[in-house]
Design an enzyme around this catalytic site. Structure first.
Site, PDB file in Angstrom:
ATOM      1  N   GLY A 130       7.905  -0.669  -5.047  1.00 52.19           N
ATOM      2  CA  GLY A 130       8.180  -0.606  -3.616  1.00 52.19           C
ATOM      3  C   GLY A 130       8.791  -1.903  -3.113  1.00 52.19           C
TER       4      GLY A 130
ATOM      5  CG  ASP B 164       3.452  -6.049  -5.406  1.00 55.15           C
ATOM      6  OD1 ASP B 164       4.197  -5.106  -5.131  1.00 55.15           O
ATOM      7  OD2 ASP B 164       2.436  -5.941  -6.124  1.00 55.15           O
TER       8      ASP B 164
ATOM      9  CB  VAL C   3       8.726 -19.942   6.836  1.00 56.95           C
ATOM     10  CG1 VAL C   3       8.857 -21.158   5.943  1.00 56.95           C
ATOM     11  CG2 VAL C   3      10.026 -19.700   7.610  1.00 56.95           C
TER      12      VAL C   3
ATOM     13  CE  LYS D 253      10.855  -7.373  -7.654  1.00 49.77           C
ATOM     14  NZ  LYS D 253       9.407  -7.521  -7.443  1.00 49.77           N
TER      15      LYS D 253
ATOM     16  NE  ARG E 265       1.202  -5.728  -3.022  1.00 44.42           N
ATOM     17  CZ  ARG E 265       2.162  -5.760  -2.106  1.00 44.42           C
ATOM     18  NH1 ARG E 265       2.228  -6.769  -1.259  1.00 44.42           N
ATOM     19  NH2 ARG E 265       3.043  -4.778  -2.040  1.00 44.42           N
TER      20      ARG E 265
ATOM     21  CD  GLN F   6       8.145  -1.902 -11.875  1.00 41.78           C
ATOM     22  OE1 GLN F   6       9.159  -2.066 -12.525  1.00 41.78           O
ATOM     23  NE2 GLN F   6       7.896  -0.756 -11.289  1.00 41.78           N
TER      24      GLN F   6
END
Length: 427
Positions: A40, A13, A415, A16, A307, A226
């Site tokens: 995801g 997460d 950013v 990427k 998360r 991942q």
């Protein structure tokens, strides 16, 4: 480039997909190497949000060959759903290719995933999987009872394998997990025959096409799913995924040798997150953690789960650099930390009265580790900035300190979520 690997250098997460999307513009081929639709990737382009689970996000660029390679486990229903979603938005998917060697996620894999998690949850020992059947599929692969994409086009072989597997899996569900759910082999065979017809135009031996592309001097981008700390061997076992998200996994997952990789970008966030259970030394259980979660929209792409959030951990960063041979870092979402008076970096762990700079293998040891922090001056809103020179001095000091601690240069800084909110650093 010409050959570049992009991996997650934390717990996944890390953003990427955004970096892959940006670099895909110059790539000829984009290759997904491992994992399944338990991962995801979200990309924002011109106000449109695209969510990927199996298909490389490079598909958003016209003419880019996008490969789902042999190391991926493919859920036919899932990938065809993605194809249909892209077609509905006017995206050309004719350049998509799926490895004939990839293993297939079957309905009984998902049932076994649900059953095991349900039983383990009663004792608080569930892993926190996405229930997509990925682990059980990799289990069959290792046990040599898996079903591959190429089997779809040998009907008798496919039917034989499905019947044998269903007999075993039904018994497991009934007698081991005490579940009522059972599967009809003939129904699965019929359903997957329809999948095979739709998938056939995309199927090829991708080990050949990837090799030929590299030999022809084309720019090839390998993407992982991942993150490093979810690696089956190197992560926080057993709270890990079932494959290898590190650089070495790209070689096996795409069927190429390590000498064919020129560079490797590790993607990190300016803070750190993880989904599911397991130790997390810098986790914040306060209003700052909540603020980071809301500001950073830190909810799972696949599951929607919130998360867990914490300060940047340089021990983890150095671990990722070391185990994947990272040559550069893309640091995302530092804009999320805006308006904090103090920003912290974990520079080591206090463990048994000593300060350590390495990431322990034992979860029991990791649970005892207390983060040692350095405090740095915060910054305001930077989402509008488009050059390194225009960044506040406090941000530059933050980036420099991270480079010093992890032993790798930062070449990109995010950013914001959009393509144009990525600053290229040429110091």
């Amino acid at each position: 480039m010409p050959t570049k690997v992009i991996i997650g250098a934390q717990w996944g997460d890390e953003g990427k997909a955004k970096i892959i999307d940006i670099l895909s513009e110059k790539a000829d081929v984009v290759v997904r190497c491992q994992g399944g639709n338990n991962a995801g990737h979200t990309v924002a382009v011109d106000g449109e949000v695209y969510k990927f689970q199996l298909i490389p996000s490079g598909i958003l660029y016209t003419g880019k060959k996008c490969i789902v390679a042999n190391g991926v486990v493919v859920d036919p229903e899932g990938i065809l759903g993605e194809v249909d979603g892209l077609l509905a938005k006017g995206i050309d998917v004719s350049t998509l290719r799926i490895s004939s060697r990839a293993h297939l996620v079957m309905p009984y894999h998902k049932a076994l995933d649900r059953a095991k998690e349900s039983i383990q949850a009663k004792d608080g020992k569930d892993i926190g999987t996405t229930m997509k059947g990925i682990g059980p599929c990799y289990m069959d692969k290792a046990e040599r009872s898996g079903v591959r994409v190429c089997d779809l086009y040998h009907e008798e072989v496919f039917a034989e394998k499905v019947r044998a597997n269903v007999a075993v899996k039904n018994d497991m569900l009934k007698y081991v997990y005490h579940q009522e759910e059972q599967f009809d082999a003939e129904e699965i065979i019929s359903t997957y025959k329809k999948y095979a017809e739709r998938l056939q135009p995309f199927v090829e031996d991708t080990t050949v096409s990837v090799y030929e592309a590299i030999k022809a001097g084309k720019e090839v981008l390998f993407e992982g799913a991942q993150g490093t700390l979810l690696d089956l061997d190197l992560g926080t076992y057993p709270y890990v995924t079932s494959s290898h998200p590190v650089t070495g996994g790209a070689c096996i997952g795409a069927g190429i040798g390590p000498t064919m990789i020129d560079s490797c970008i590790g993607v990190m966030k300016g803070y750190i997150t993880r989904v599911g259970k397991g130790p997390f030394p810098t986790e914040l259980h306060d209003e700052i953690g909540d603020r980071i979660r809301e500001e950073g929209h830190e909810f799972g792409t696949v599951t929607g789960r919130p998360r867990r959030c914490g300060w940047f951990d340089a021990v983890i960063g150095e671990f990722a650099v070391r185990t994947s041979g990272l040559t550069e870092i893309a640091l995302n979402k530092i804009d999320v930390l805006k308006d904090l008076e103090v920003v912290k970096i974990c520079v080591g762990y206090e463990f048994n009265g000593e300060i350590i700079k390495y990431f322990p293998a034992s979860l029991e040891d990791l649970e005892l580790c207390k983060p040692v922090y350095e405090e740095m001056e915060g910054w305001g809103d930077i989402s509008h900035i488009r050059s390194y020179e225009a960044l506040p001095e406090s941000v530059k000091k933050y980036l420099t300190r991270i480079e010093e601690l992890i032993g790798c240069k930062i070449t990109m800084v995010g950013v914001g979520p959009n393509r144009d909110q990525n600053i290229i650093i040429n110091k």
